[in-house]
Design a protein around this motif. Sequence first.
Motif, PDB file in Angstrom:
ATOM      1  N   ASN A 108       0.851  -1.185   0.000  1.00 19.34           N
ATOM      2  CA  ASN A 108       0.000   0.000   0.000  1.00 19.34           C
ATOM      3  C   ASN A 108       0.894   1.244   0.000  1.00 19.34           C
ATOM      4  O   ASN A 108       1.669   1.473   0.931  1.00 19.34           O
ATOM      5  N   VAL A 122       0.314   4.449   0.316  1.00 18.18           N
ATOM      6  CA  VAL A 122       0.114   5.482   1.333  1.00 18.18           C
ATOM      7  C   VAL A 122       0.704   5.030   2.665  1.00 18.18           C
ATOM      8  O   VAL A 122       1.329   5.819   3.388  1.00 18.18           O
ATOM      9  N   HIS A 123       0.554   3.726   2.995  1.00 19.09           N
ATOM     10  CA  HIS A 123       1.224   3.204   4.191  1.00 19.09           C
ATOM     11  C   HIS A 123       2.732   3.383   4.050  1.00 19.09           C
ATOM     12  O   HIS A 123       3.421   3.704   5.025  1.00 19.09           O
ATOM     13  N   LEU A 172       3.695   6.859   4.853  1.00 20.76           N
ATOM     14  CA  LEU A 172       3.622   7.086   6.296  1.00 20.76           C
ATOM     15  C   LEU A 172       4.847   6.514   7.000  1.00 20.76           C
ATOM     16  O   LEU A 172       5.411   7.135   7.908  1.00 20.76           O
ATOM     17  N   LEU A 214       7.664   8.776   6.531  1.00 23.87           N
ATOM     18  CA  LEU A 214       7.558   9.895   7.474  1.00 23.87           C
ATOM     19  C   LEU A 214       8.108   9.486   8.845  1.00 23.87           C
ATOM     20  O   LEU A 214       8.836  10.249   9.487  1.00 23.87           O
ATOM     21  N   THR A 231       6.616  15.038   2.570  1.00 27.65           N
ATOM     22  CA  THR A 231       5.615  13.996   2.780  1.00 27.65           C
ATOM     23  C   THR A 231       4.262  14.403   2.214  1.00 27.65           C
ATOM     24  O   THR A 231       3.563  13.588   1.611  1.00 27.65           O
ATOM     25  N   ILE A 232       3.902  15.685   2.394  1.00 20.99           N
ATOM     26  CA  ILE A 232       2.603  16.138   1.886  1.00 20.99           C
ATOM     27  C   ILE A 232       2.582  16.068   0.366  1.00 20.99           C
ATOM     28  O   ILE A 232       1.607  15.616  -0.239  1.00 20.99           O
ATOM     29  N   LEU A 250       2.188  12.467  -0.596  1.00 21.78           N
ATOM     30  CA  LEU A 250       0.830  11.984  -0.358  1.00 21.78           C
ATOM     31  C   LEU A 250      -0.118  12.510  -1.425  1.00 21.78           C
ATOM     32  O   LEU A 250      -0.976  11.776  -1.927  1.00 21.78           O
ATOM     33  N   MET A 271      -2.275  10.195  -3.841  1.00 25.60           N
ATOM     34  CA  MET A 271      -3.733  10.183  -3.747  1.00 25.60           C
ATOM     35  C   MET A 271      -4.397  10.564  -5.052  1.00 25.60           C
ATOM     36  O   MET A 271      -5.331   9.929  -5.494  1.00 25.60           O
ATOM     37  N   ASN A 321      -2.717   3.284  -5.863  1.00 26.23           N
ATOM     38  CA  ASN A 321      -2.996   1.960  -5.298  1.00 26.23           C
ATOM     39  C   ASN A 321      -3.688   1.033  -6.293  1.00 26.23           C
ATOM     40  O   ASN A 321      -3.595  -0.176  -6.191  1.00 26.23           O
ATOM     41  N   MET A 380      -6.099   1.290   9.757  1.00 24.80           N
ATOM     42  CA  MET A 380      -5.022   1.845  10.566  1.00 24.80           C
ATOM     43  C   MET A 380      -4.939   3.375  10.423  1.00 24.80           C
ATOM     44  O   MET A 380      -4.883   4.101  11.414  1.00 24.80           O
ATOM     45  N   LEU A 381      -4.975   3.854   9.174  1.00 25.06           N
ATOM     46  CA  LEU A 381      -4.822   5.290   8.961  1.00 25.06           C
ATOM     47  C   LEU A 381      -6.030   6.054   9.478  1.00 25.06           C
ATOM     48  O   LEU A 381      -5.901   7.174   9.960  1.00 25.06           O
ATOM     49  N   VAL A 441      -0.192  16.719   7.332  1.00 19.85           N
ATOM     50  CA  VAL A 441      -0.165  15.305   6.944  1.00 19.85           C
ATOM     51  C   VAL A 441      -1.393  14.596   7.511  1.00 19.85           C
ATOM     52  O   VAL A 441      -2.041  13.798   6.825  1.00 19.85           O
ATOM     53  N   VAL A 459      -4.514  15.393   5.452  1.00 18.06           N
ATOM     54  CA  VAL A 459      -4.540  14.684   4.176  1.00 18.06           C
ATOM     55  C   VAL A 459      -4.865  13.208   4.416  1.00 18.06           C
ATOM     56  O   VAL A 459      -5.707  12.621   3.714  1.00 18.06           O
ATOM     57  N   LEU A 460      -4.239  12.618   5.446  1.00 21.49           N
ATOM     58  CA  LEU A 460      -4.480  11.209   5.739  1.00 21.49           C
ATOM     59  C   LEU A 460      -5.931  10.969   6.132  1.00 21.49           C
ATOM     60  O   LEU A 460      -6.541   9.972   5.729  1.00 21.49           O
ATOM     61  N   TRP A 500      -8.050  10.781   3.054  1.00 21.99           N
ATOM     62  CA  TRP A 500      -7.784   9.608   2.218  1.00 21.99           C
ATOM     63  C   TRP A 500      -8.259   8.336   2.905  1.00 21.99           C
ATOM     64  O   TRP A 500      -8.855   7.455   2.265  1.00 21.99           O
ATOM     65  N   ILE A 511     -11.861  13.045   0.300  1.00 22.90           N
ATOM     66  CA  ILE A 511     -10.587  13.313  -0.391  1.00 22.90           C
ATOM     67  C   ILE A 511     -10.579  14.735  -0.944  1.00 22.90           C
ATOM     68  O   ILE A 511      -9.600  15.470  -0.805  1.00 22.90           O
TER      69      ILE A 511
END
Lengths: 165, 373
Positions: free
Chosen positions: A27, A29-30, A33, A36, A67-68, A71, A75, A80, B74-75, B121, B124-125, B128, B136
Amino acid sequence: MDAQFFAFTLLSIIAVSGGIILSLTKNVVHGALSLLTTLLAAAGIFIVLSAGFIALVQILIYGGAVTILLLFALMLSNANEQKEAIDNRQKPIAIAASIAIFLTSTAVILQTQWNTRSEQGEPITIIDLGRNLFTDWIIPFEIISIILLIAMIGAVVIAWPEGDQ
Amino acid sequence: MSTLLITITQVSILLAFIMVMVLILTYLERKVLARIQMRMGPMRTGPYGILQSLADMMKLLAKEDIRPHGSDRMLFYLAPLFVFVPSFLIWITIPFTRNIVVENLELGLFYIVAVSTVSIVGMVLAGWASGGKYSILGSARSAAQLISYELPLVFVIAGVGILAQSFNLITIVNQQSSIPAIVYQPLGFTIFFVAGLAEVGRIPFDIPHAESEVVGGPFVEYSGIRWSIFFLAEYANTLAIATLSVLLFLGGWSGPLTEHFEWLQPIWLILKVSAILFLIFWIRATLPRFRIDQLMQFAWKILLPLSFVYIMVNATVPFVETVITSNAASNQLTGIAQIILGACQILILFLVAFAISKRRKKYLTHLHQGVPA
């Protein structure tokens, strides 16, 4: 075991495990993270080394901005759902290349004579940093700012809708 | 280990203090808004409704914890913490008086800027991880706003650092013991306050998560205790912006008679912070929201150039002063330099206000004649 060594060990474990999760997770996005996590743990290691300003810059630029940006790109591009971007035929080549890089860097790290000292260095204040940046390093500093400006203008030109002046 | 225990105790007290302040703040906001709109506000729970926030908190804690189907487990659970933890961490270096501060960092202001960016962050998370299109969209809008208004805020903080020759909040306040900085930096205060309002997402800058229109933007899918963590972060940030405006521009805890009576310092700070908070609530009751395009244009076309001008003026006046008096050792402005700096900034503010009002007049006449502007 003193507090500094304990903090360094803890932060190193966090940083390395963040990196391992980043390379193992499917994943994206994971993955961002865990990247980060690694970057923030690196900022913590800077604090342990009494380089507070560098730690804060690390948090601001890598923890925040980079990081932003990452992401956002992940997104908005729905990374994904594009399985071929994560899993494709180039996998064996990629594995071979990473193992080669790993072995080379390990060999270099093991062979280098590191100049290690246990004494506490004098922490550099932000005033010293600013004075050096604007006197001894003024020309590199200005060149960097011009390069950034050029990159910014280039990005605007590329993003500008065609035919719309 | 005893220092560790002391630190943990201090941080816990700070956390409890912020929780209680948020409860008081929500009650005060509802009362002030009600008064401005000629209503009574909460009246039923306790005398004058003072237990309303407590009742609301109990309700939020007791609500069902819903996680939407298709969200990232998790997120979804981590995102509120990503927003709240930075907004709490910045309080560690904010001083309440000369002696009451958890950790007096030498780079305090820069620390606040660096740590607070991490909460973007989380925004945004949150959008999403909820797994919905609307959330989003909301998080994209929210992050765009936060990044845009971060720049003027950082420039103003850099300008304050240039004048004070320090990023330490206690040093900055001590330099204002005779005269608050707003007198010679009115432009800095204006940019800081406006960008700060936008940074914490208060009306008129709250279109990305307007509660009554788009029901929360990135937080659409959140409810109960997880939603209340976002709420907590927003109010902790509002309080932080009000406190920082007071510390940077209004002289902090210094005021009449504080030299003779030490205990007056926190009272002065509380009075000034309350005045700023009242101003924030007042603005909420008075101004309509910006549209999202107006919001971005305001940040990039007005606030950002203005902060460039601000930082140039702030760097030039002390430099010229040291050249003329050839006295590089002192890091505080003389009276004349302060007057010149203040005059420059008032002039810039006046010019910008004049230009905006002229454009607005032109827009309104176009509107009146039925011509699209």
